[in-house]
Design a protein around this motif. Structure first.
Motif, PDB file in Angstrom:
ATOM      1  N   GLY A  30       0.819  -1.213   0.000  1.00 22.86           N
ATOM      2  CA  GLY A  30       0.000   0.000   0.000  1.00 22.86           C
ATOM      3  C   GLY A  30       0.851   1.260   0.000  1.00 22.86           C
ATOM      4  O   GLY A  30       0.579   2.220  -0.738  1.00 22.86           O
ATOM      5  N   LEU A  40      -5.068   3.316  -4.838  1.00 25.73           N
ATOM      6  CA  LEU A  40      -5.125   1.888  -4.506  1.00 25.73           C
ATOM      7  C   LEU A  40      -5.998   1.085  -5.465  1.00 25.73           C
ATOM      8  O   LEU A  40      -6.122  -0.129  -5.302  1.00 25.73           O
ATOM      9  CB  LEU A  40      -5.663   1.712  -3.070  1.00 25.73           C
ATOM     10  N   GLN A  44      -6.139  -3.011  -5.485  1.00 29.74           N
ATOM     11  CA  GLN A  44      -7.360  -3.648  -4.999  1.00 29.74           C
ATOM     12  C   GLN A  44      -8.010  -4.475  -6.104  1.00 29.74           C
ATOM     13  O   GLN A  44      -8.553  -5.560  -5.855  1.00 29.74           O
ATOM     14  CB  GLN A  44      -8.349  -2.585  -4.487  1.00 29.74           C
ATOM     15  N   VAL A  91      -4.602  -0.994   2.563  1.00 29.12           N
ATOM     16  CA  VAL A  91      -5.235   0.309   2.804  1.00 29.12           C
ATOM     17  C   VAL A  91      -4.579   0.994   3.992  1.00 29.12           C
ATOM     18  O   VAL A  91      -4.289   2.200   3.949  1.00 29.12           O
ATOM     19  CB  VAL A  91      -6.748   0.140   3.040  1.00 29.12           C
ATOM     20  N   TYR A  94      -1.270   2.425   2.976  1.00 26.93           N
ATOM     21  CA  TYR A  94      -1.461   3.594   2.114  1.00 26.93           C
ATOM     22  C   TYR A  94      -1.815   4.823   2.952  1.00 26.93           C
ATOM     23  O   TYR A  94      -1.254   5.901   2.758  1.00 26.93           O
ATOM     24  CB  TYR A  94      -2.574   3.285   1.117  1.00 26.93           C
TER      25      TYR A  94
END
Length: 335
Positions: A30, A40, A44, A91, A94
């Motif tokens: 991430g 992302l 994803q 996530v 990130y």
């Protein structure tokens, strides 16, 4: 993907969720997306695609092995729980990377503001601006603010080009491209009700002067102004405030003829003289209208001023110094 499949096999065997070490791997993925300047979405999407491909393969194998519906449902839940855990870790990485970047950028912009207001060299400012990802403008204004009240919420987020130090004992803003950003709604909201005084627009190298002048004007206001005060509307006041000892010296010299009068007489004659200097023709009716007094009263005061000051009132340099002295004296009385 092979690593993810191996981790999924461990999960099915009862090894539980991802360990801390493996979660760090997915958080790093991430972080890497942010470093590369991507969202992302692609990562994803890859996770979802991998989950669908893996599930189809698992389902084919399960059917060949004669597994019933209930084990297939359990298997599907495990697949998607595993992908959810991986995706959540990415996530988190990130978001953490974005917060770190914002914090580093905020520190760089704080250092840039300190450099601009602290007299740093041109090379130092250019380096600080590059580190802060801040385009150097030609002109700026600085805004002096009052410290925030304890019950006042923090102002809204300011536009990125505006440099702010709201936690300083004397809060301040540096606004580039004043004609644009001073009209910005977020900036206007941040200034309202904060005792804001907007310094004059100046070249970037003179930003500290804009702030100094704003603070000079704020120091002479009787209380917090409800709306921001623009120093461009008070340049004459700034001239008087910039060198107070020199103004006092001029006042001592030019207002000496008033020394023998009472305080009330000095005030009346001073405001009459200033009104006379500021009217177009210096006539008694003009002075009377400006002071809201009877013209005959204005004539009497002007006659008295002529007796006291004599030829001084006819010299342009003396008249200029006299107006400076009168403005300063009357402002001090009003304050």
């Amino acid at each position: 993907m092979e690593t993810a499949l191996a981790e999924f096999a461990d999960r099915i065997e009862g090894a539980g969720g991802l360990g801390a070490e493996r979660l760090r791997v997915y958080r790093s993925l991430g972080r890497g997306e942010l470093t590369e300047g991507r969202s992302l979405d692609a990562l994803q999407a890859a996770y979802r695609l991998g989950a669908r491909v893996a599930w189809r393969r698992y389902a084919r194998v399960a059917r060949r092995c004669g597994l019933g519906a209930e084990p297939l449902v359990t298997l599907a839940e495990a697949v998607f729980a595993h992908i959810d855990e991986i995706a959540a870790a990415s996530v988190q990485g990130y978001v953490e990377a974005r917060a770190d970047r914002a914090g580093a950028l905020g520190r760089s912009r704080h250092q840039l503001l300190e450099a601009l207001l602290g007299g740093a060299s041109g090379d130092e400012i250019r380096l600080a601006a590059a580190a802060a990802d801040w385009a150097l403008p030609e002109r700026v204004v600085c805004v002096a603010l009052d410290p925030p009240a304890a019950d006042r919420p923090r102002p809204p987020r300011l536009p990125d080009p505006v440099l702010a130090d709201l936690d300083h004992p004397e809060p301040r803003l540096l606004v580039p491209e004043p004609d644009l950003y001073l009209r910005d709604g977020q900036v206007q909201e941040a200034l309202r009700g904060r005792g804001a005084v907007i310094g004059p627009p100046v070249p970037l190298a003179e930003a500290a002067e804009s702030l100094r002048w704003a603070r000079l004007v704020r120091g002479r206001l009787p209380g917090p102004p409800p709306e921001p005060v623009d120093c461009r509307d008070r340049l004459a006041d700034l001239l008087l405030l910039a060198d107070r000892p020199l103004v006092r010296l001029i006042a001592e010299r030019r207002l000496a003829p008033l020394a023998g009068l009472t305080a009330k007489q000095r005030h009346r004659l001073a405001e009459t003289l200033l009104a006379w200097l500021q009217t177009d023709h210096g006539s008694a009716p003009e002075v009377a209208a400006r002071l809201a007094i009877h013209p005959q009263t204005a004539r009497q005061r002007l006659h008295r001023a002529q007796e006291l000051f004599g030829e001084t009132l006819s010299g342009p340099d003396a008249r200029f110094e006299l107006e400076v002295a009168l403005r300063s004296a009357l402002r001090d009385l009003a304050g």
